[in-house]
Motif scaffolding. Structure first.
Motif, PDB file in Angstrom:
ATOM      1  N   ALA A   1      -1.079   5.358  -2.780  1.00  0.00           N
ATOM      2  CA  ALA A   1      -2.260   5.758  -2.013  1.00  0.00           C
ATOM      3  C   ALA A   1      -2.659   4.661  -1.032  1.00  0.00           C
ATOM      4  O   ALA A   1      -3.053   3.575  -1.448  1.00  0.00           O
ATOM      5  CB  ALA A   1      -3.418   6.054  -2.953  1.00  0.00           C
TER       6      ALA A   1
ATOM      7  N   VAL B   1      -7.568   9.286 -13.084  1.00  0.00           N
ATOM      8  CA  VAL B   1      -7.507  10.165 -11.912  1.00  0.00           C
ATOM      9  C   VAL B   1      -8.841  10.104 -11.176  1.00  0.00           C
ATOM     10  O   VAL B   1      -9.881   9.811 -11.762  1.00  0.00           O
ATOM     11  CB  VAL B   1      -7.178  11.629 -12.291  1.00  0.00           C
TER      12      VAL B   1
ATOM     13  N   ARG C   1     -10.964  11.927  -7.516  1.00  0.00           N
ATOM     14  CA  ARG C   1     -11.009  12.709  -6.281  1.00  0.00           C
ATOM     15  C   ARG C   1     -12.001  12.027  -5.346  1.00  0.00           C
ATOM     16  O   ARG C   1     -13.129  11.728  -5.720  1.00  0.00           O
ATOM     17  CB  ARG C   1     -11.450  14.146  -6.534  1.00  0.00           C
TER      18      ARG C   1
ATOM     19  N   ARG D   1      -8.788  13.722  -1.408  1.00  0.00           N
ATOM     20  CA  ARG D   1      -7.577  13.114  -1.960  1.00  0.00           C
ATOM     21  C   ARG D   1      -7.758  12.957  -3.463  1.00  0.00           C
ATOM     22  O   ARG D   1      -8.748  12.402  -3.925  1.00  0.00           O
ATOM     23  CB  ARG D   1      -7.337  11.741  -1.343  1.00  0.00           C
ATOM     24  N   ASP D   2      -6.788  13.468  -4.218  1.00  0.00           N
ATOM     25  CA  ASP D   2      -6.713  13.234  -5.658  1.00  0.00           C
ATOM     26  C   ASP D   2      -5.668  12.155  -5.888  1.00  0.00           C
ATOM     27  O   ASP D   2      -4.565  12.232  -5.330  1.00  0.00           O
ATOM     28  CB  ASP D   2      -6.260  14.492  -6.408  1.00  0.00           C
ATOM     29  N   THR D   3      -6.021  11.170  -6.695  1.00  0.00           N
ATOM     30  CA  THR D   3      -5.060  10.111  -7.006  1.00  0.00           C
ATOM     31  C   THR D   3      -4.911   9.959  -8.515  1.00  0.00           C
ATOM     32  O   THR D   3      -5.772  10.377  -9.294  1.00  0.00           O
ATOM     33  CB  THR D   3      -5.475   8.756  -6.392  1.00  0.00           C
ATOM     34  N   TYR D   4      -3.816   9.339  -8.883  1.00  0.00           N
ATOM     35  CA  TYR D   4      -3.464   9.083 -10.282  1.00  0.00           C
ATOM     36  C   TYR D   4      -2.877   7.682 -10.358  1.00  0.00           C
ATOM     37  O   TYR D   4      -2.108   7.284  -9.473  1.00  0.00           O
ATOM     38  CB  TYR D   4      -2.417  10.119 -10.722  1.00  0.00           C
TER      39      TYR D   4
ATOM     40  N   ASP E   1       0.124   1.560 -10.327  1.00  0.00           N
ATOM     41  CA  ASP E   1       0.076   1.957  -8.918  1.00  0.00           C
ATOM     42  C   ASP E   1      -0.746   3.233  -8.770  1.00  0.00           C
ATOM     43  O   ASP E   1      -0.496   4.225  -9.467  1.00  0.00           O
ATOM     44  CB  ASP E   1       1.485   2.218  -8.374  1.00  0.00           C
ATOM     45  N   GLU E   2      -1.713   3.211  -7.849  1.00  0.00           N
ATOM     46  CA  GLU E   2      -2.496   4.415  -7.562  1.00  0.00           C
ATOM     47  C   GLU E   2      -1.702   5.259  -6.562  1.00  0.00           C
ATOM     48  O   GLU E   2      -1.372   4.799  -5.471  1.00  0.00           O
ATOM     49  CB  GLU E   2      -3.872   4.061  -6.987  1.00  0.00           C
ATOM     50  N   THR E   3      -1.382   6.480  -6.960  1.00  0.00           N
ATOM     51  CA  THR E   3      -0.561   7.357  -6.141  1.00  0.00           C
ATOM     52  C   THR E   3      -1.334   8.613  -5.771  1.00  0.00           C
ATOM     53  O   THR E   3      -2.227   9.043  -6.489  1.00  0.00           O
ATOM     54  CB  THR E   3       0.739   7.749  -6.876  1.00  0.00           C
ATOM     55  N   VAL E   4      -0.986   9.204  -4.638  1.00  0.00           N
ATOM     56  CA  VAL E   4      -1.630  10.431  -4.173  1.00  0.00           C
ATOM     57  C   VAL E   4      -0.943  11.623  -4.827  1.00  0.00           C
ATOM     58  O   VAL E   4       0.281  11.744  -4.792  1.00  0.00           O
ATOM     59  CB  VAL E   4      -1.547  10.567  -2.637  1.00  0.00           C
TER      60      VAL E   4
ATOM     61  N   GLU F   1      -3.604  15.897  -1.283  1.00  0.00           N
ATOM     62  CA  GLU F   1      -4.435  15.490  -0.153  1.00  0.00           C
ATOM     63  C   GLU F   1      -4.333  16.550   0.933  1.00  0.00           C
ATOM     64  O   GLU F   1      -3.243  16.950   1.329  1.00  0.00           O
ATOM     65  CB  GLU F   1      -4.020  14.135   0.412  1.00  0.00           C
TER      66      GLU F   1
END
Length: 168
Positions: free
Chosen positions: A15, A38, A40, A60-63, A69-72, A75
């Motif tokens: 992200a 997670v 939003r 954008r939702d991230t995990y 690592d924060e990933t998308v 979006e």
């Protein structure tokens, strides 16, 4: 789900930061997410010109994966032109950005079904009529945010001449 008994792992790009150095008030500070957390994030900006209200929105939702690592995961962006006198959607377009399934980007076209709709009716319309494979629950959530345009327009009206857009 049939072969593995569950959903595939959430795997998207790292992200990028949403902060804008030219607009430090655009996003508030958030604590980092824990592993497997997670989040939003949403934005809805509104500007006015020539009888139109211009909407620029996104979510954008991230995990955060097991490596930290924060990933998308999801979006979408959304732009719309709203008639300032009637609150009728004149133009609307969804921009699929990061989506988890190959079918997801096609859902972006469903946003155009809102043209001609009063934004004050969008929440109910999307909740009832935007179902099935022609759309997406994540996009629908973003489309429902157009229901906030009237309140933002009222705030914008009090700040005519302000350089910054009104945000929610």
């Amino acid at each position: 789900m049939r072969t593995e008994g569950g959903l595939p792992p959430m795997a998207g790009p790292v992200a990028p930061d949403l902060a804008d150095p030219d607009d430090p008030a655009a996003w508030h500070e958030l604590a980092p997410l824990a592993v497997h957390g997670v989040r939003r994030r949403r934005r809805l900006d509104l500007t006015a010109h020539d009888g139109l209200l211009d909407v620029d929105a996104m979510f954008r939702d991230t995990y955060v994966d097991s490596d930290g690592d924060e990933t998308v995961v999801h979006e979408y962006g959304l732009t719309a032109g709203i008639d300032a006198a009637t609150f009728t959607v004149v133009t609307v377009a969804a921009q699929p950005r990061v989506l988890p399934w190959v079918e997801c980007p096609l859902a972006g076209a469903s946003a155009e079904r809102l043209v001609g709709t009063d934004v004050r009716a969008v929440r109910g319309l999307v909740g009832g009529a935007f179902r099935g494979i022609s759309t997406c629950t994540h996009l629908n959530d973003l489309l429902r945010s157009l229901g906030d345009v009237e309140a933002l327009a009222a705030a914008l009206g009090k700040n005519v001449g302000a350089v910054r857009p009104v945000s929610l």
